[in-house]
Design an enzyme around this catalytic site. Structure first.
Site, mmCIF file in Angstrom:
data_model
loop_
_atom_site.group_PDB
_atom_site.id
_atom_site.type_symbol
_atom_site.label_atom_id
_atom_site.label_comp_id
_atom_site.label_asym_id
_atom_site.label_seq_id
_atom_site.Cartn_x
_atom_site.Cartn_y
_atom_site.Cartn_z
ATOM 1 N N ASP A 95 -63.571 36.122 -11.076
ATOM 2 C CA ASP A 95 -62.489 35.698 -10.170
ATOM 3 C C ASP A 95 -61.187 35.649 -10.956
ATOM 4 O OD1 ASP A 95 -61.026 34.731 -8.069
ATOM 5 O OD2 ASP A 95 -61.779 32.690 -8.213
ATOM 6 N N HIS B 214 -56.492 40.096 -7.900
ATOM 7 C CA HIS B 214 -55.442 39.231 -8.458
ATOM 8 C C HIS B 214 -55.577 39.011 -9.955
ATOM 9 C CE1 HIS B 214 -57.728 35.365 -8.565
ATOM 10 N NE2 HIS B 214 -58.306 35.789 -7.459
ATOM 11 N N ASP C 227 -62.043 40.546 -4.258
ATOM 12 C CA ASP C 227 -61.920 39.204 -4.851
ATOM 13 C C ASP C 227 -63.164 38.372 -4.549
ATOM 14 O OD1 ASP C 227 -60.937 36.941 -6.073
ATOM 15 O OD2 ASP C 227 -59.583 36.393 -4.435
ATOM 16 N N HIS D 239 -64.602 29.603 -10.461
ATOM 17 C CA HIS D 239 -63.744 28.427 -10.703
ATOM 18 C C HIS D 239 -64.306 27.464 -11.746
ATOM 19 C CE1 HIS D 239 -61.255 28.533 -6.686
ATOM 20 N NE2 HIS D 239 -61.436 29.738 -7.194
ATOM 21 N N GLU E 246 -52.771 34.261 -6.874
ATOM 22 C CA GLU E 246 -53.611 34.069 -5.689
ATOM 23 C C GLU E 246 -54.037 32.611 -5.619
ATOM 24 O OE1 GLU E 246 -57.338 33.831 -3.297
ATOM 25 O OE2 GLU E 246 -57.117 33.338 -5.400
ATOM 26 N N GLU E 247 -54.370 32.048 -6.767
ATOM 27 C CA GLU E 247 -55.043 30.750 -6.800
ATOM 28 C C GLU E 247 -54.124 29.573 -6.480
ATOM 29 O OE1 GLU E 247 -58.096 30.731 -6.798
ATOM 30 O OE2 GLU E 247 -58.963 32.223 -8.139
#
Lengths: 447, 447
Positions: free
Chosen positions: B285, B273, B345, B416, B319-320
């Site tokens: 990520d 992504h 991912d 994150h 995606e998030e």
């Protein structure tokens, strides 16, 4: 179990063996019933960050004073004037590269940028020689010092050396670049670990050149700038640091004393510093040092033992922002007879021993005598020219210096960062540290 | 060296052995001349954080599209509507404890506090059961979920499980507490390392209850709150989160394709992504996943080899923040014949293998056939119900799923957080990862 520890009377020109035992209720008593973590918890969790001049630094003076008093230990405050620098909003972005946000923090004492910030191209240098070669080419630019710590030196022996080598750019970088017309400086945070973690600390402005803003990028942001510059790209940064210099504040050193029974005029000084940087809560720098030396006082006092010499505990104010507490103490007490000065300002990991300014026969004699401190892993003496900042004036005046030396491997992972918090301290190790300092203090006060 | 890899034709009801070799120019070629790190460097260093709806997410769409085109690979954009949530100023302090500053970050999608913030007492719970027992006692309070990751599970096998267990409080905590009248929720950042490092991520509001602000304290701040509450002290927190929900944005999935020579209607999908969280630069990520699957396309295309099936690379948007790219792709393409969906991912550490939804004979057969992927440490298949979020709609519809599985040990140290930056990726490991995905893709496209 009773630790019989004999120490040489190293202060005499000719070493003279004197048997000094460290009573069990000190070492084993501390390991069994330490209150050091409780002390540290109050300083860090209840009071928090204690930068010089702050309300919380004043709370720390009051609380530690009351704590000594509650323990029944003689205590007083002695005046110290301290600067009061305050960090405000700070932000930066790489305007040349999609305006990416940079994580940084102002170096302690940095002047502000103008309210709207500064935008300028970046020039990277890896040394002051490189800066000197560039000379006026840095005019109007932001100088970035690419100064990673040498991780090959981050080990039990050389972590502090690795730090010292890298930190020179934080201390002197601004004025050296300003001399050639730079408008601001950035350094790489001087630390041995980072999760986008900024590392602050002190700096010195040269009165002869313009004061320019100075900030430390996190390792990640520093590496980003370094990569972009390395690709030959033009890197342009917007920097906005808002800092304030407020009026100086009346603060204090906290001085507690257990008077000697035979030679009260001879003083064994033990100390740490009450102030901290503002980003974390100053757990390892230097709440733990304060907790250890307070614990030494509590332990000896509550043991009912009477040391021959006076044991004086000094909780110095303002180690981080110009040593004004250390200077005030030295000015007031330099004519008293200090037989030793033990400082704890290197964190709270497991004990390794002490640094010391002792040399030759005196060192050899004491080395042998403290062997029983192996019980807490603190039986080595490492000769060094410097054993602590707050005691440096005494040591320069000839007082034998001792620096408590816990394992430094992870010290610079946390020191001066927001991550200097209580959870980095292991209560058992803190008790071992306190026991080690108590043992050495007792030996020096008794022999 | 030539890797002869044979794979079972697992898609048939009765497994049928078919020899498929992975040409040397793919695996060895990638290890010798990978461009994946260059791709990742552009996404992270030049473009930076790519949150859904942002200008930089749009830049990422444009740049990756141009990159495929420059490589001579057929590419198109397909429309995706994405939310546009923007983090503003965020701050908090413990007003009951000397107004200490807390480090936290809003959970993605959180509503704002009022402009002046919220001040309320804290109630800590360790589970939803505890919350349910307290019921209306949380009314008017800030609920703190004490949800550390179980570090005993943070290992090569169970890191994602440890994450899933802790992250439920981030996902559902706000609405569950709001149902009892709480005014805000705080969680402990869901991560396996911290240097005062906040960790953001997604959440879901239940439409039936009030939306209340939600933020993640760093581990250090969470432990502080936990200690203070544990001492029986009243803990009162001031919280100010300013966030904005801007109008939805027209964005896109980037879809590149190498058309199959024999069965062009059969598609092997590979994807990662393009969007990231806003705090870091989305290196692990999922910039690295994007770089790997782009690299697979480049490598196969530039090799001149013609796969029998079509290889389709999908760089999913968003995606998030609700999987709208995955939904848009599924809606548009669900009737096409996807023979496999490979998603990357899970970071960019050294390859360990792939998760897969295959079971039974098909699994056993393929397990044997991919043994030669040991050359890059990726020869294991780990059967799992879920193999990736962006491909989950396809997998639920029956498409065999594969999730690329690099070593997850340190994934949640960075994921994150602001520390998800390029320096966390080792170029050699990224090349191994790309080679592993290329190998599996080739096998699935050829057999």
């Amino acid at each position: 179990m009773r630790h019989a520890i004999a120490a040489a009377l190293f202060l005499a020109a000719t070493p003279l063996l004197a048997q000094t035992s460290v009573p069990d209720r000190l070492i084993a008593g501390e390991l069994a019933g330490s209150q050091a973590y409780e002390t540290l918890s109050h300083l860090t969790d209840e009071i928090g960050a204690r930068p010089s001049g702050s309300r919380s630094a004043a709370l720390a003076v009051r609380w530690t004073t009351e704590r000594f008093r509650a323990w029944g230990i003689s205590v007083r405050n002695e005046p110290v004037r301290v600067p009061h620098w305050v960090r405000g909003r700070e932000s930066a972005s790489i305007v040349s590269h999609n305006n990416q946000h940079l994580v940084l923090t102002a170096i302690g004492g940095s002047v502000s940028t103008p309210p709207q910030g500064i935008t300028a191209d970046v020039v990277e240098v890896g040394s002051f020689d490189e800066l000197n070669n560039l000379r006026d080419k840095v005019k109007g630019r932001i100088v970035y010092y690419n100064n990673p710590m040498d991780m090959a030196l981050v080990n039990a022996r050389r972590s502090f050396e690795a730090y010292s080598r890298a930190v020179i750019f934080r201390a002197e970088g601004a004025s050296r670049a300003a001399a050639y017309g730079a408008v601001a400086v950035l350094i790489r945070s001087v630390g041995s670990a980072s999760l986008r973690t900024p590392h602050t600390g002190g700096m010195r402005y040269d009165a002869k050149v313009a004061k320019i803003p100075a900030a430390a990028l996190t390792a990640e942001d520093a590496m980003l700038v370094h990569r972009l510059v390395g690709r030959g790209e033009r890197v342009r940064i917007h920097l906005n640091l808002q800092t304030k210099v407020l009026p100086e504040v009346d603060s204090a050193n906290v001085i507690a004393e257990i008077r000697g029974s035979e030679k009260p005029e001879e003083i064994v000084l033990i100390g740490g510093h009450l102030d901290s940087w503002d980003l974390g809560t100053g757990a390892i720098d230097d709440g733990s040092g304060v907790a250890m030396v307070m614990e030494t006082m509590r332990l000896i006092h509550q043991s009912g033992l009477k040391p021959k010499r006076t044991i004086r505990c000094v909780l110095f104010m303002n180690e981080e922002f110009g040593l004004s507490g250390a200077r005030a103490y030295f000015a007031a007490h330099k004519n008293e007879k200090h037989v030793a000065a033990i400082e704890s300002d290197s964190g709270a990991a497991a004990p390794m021993g002490f640094t010391t300014t002792l040399k030759g026969d005196a060192l050899t004699a004491l080395e042998k005598q403290i062997a029983p401190l192996k019980a807490v892993g603190a039986a080595t003496l490492d000769p060094q020219a410097e054993t602590g900042a707050d005691t440096s004036f005494l040591v320069e005046a000839g007082v034998p210096g001792f620096g408590f030396a816990p394992d430094p491997l992870h010290y610079f992972d946390y020191h001066h960062t927001p991550a200097d918090t209580l959870d980095k301290v292991d209560p058992k190790e803190l008790a071992q540290d306190s026991a080690a300092i108590t043992g050495l203090t007792w030996i020096l006060a008794e022999q």
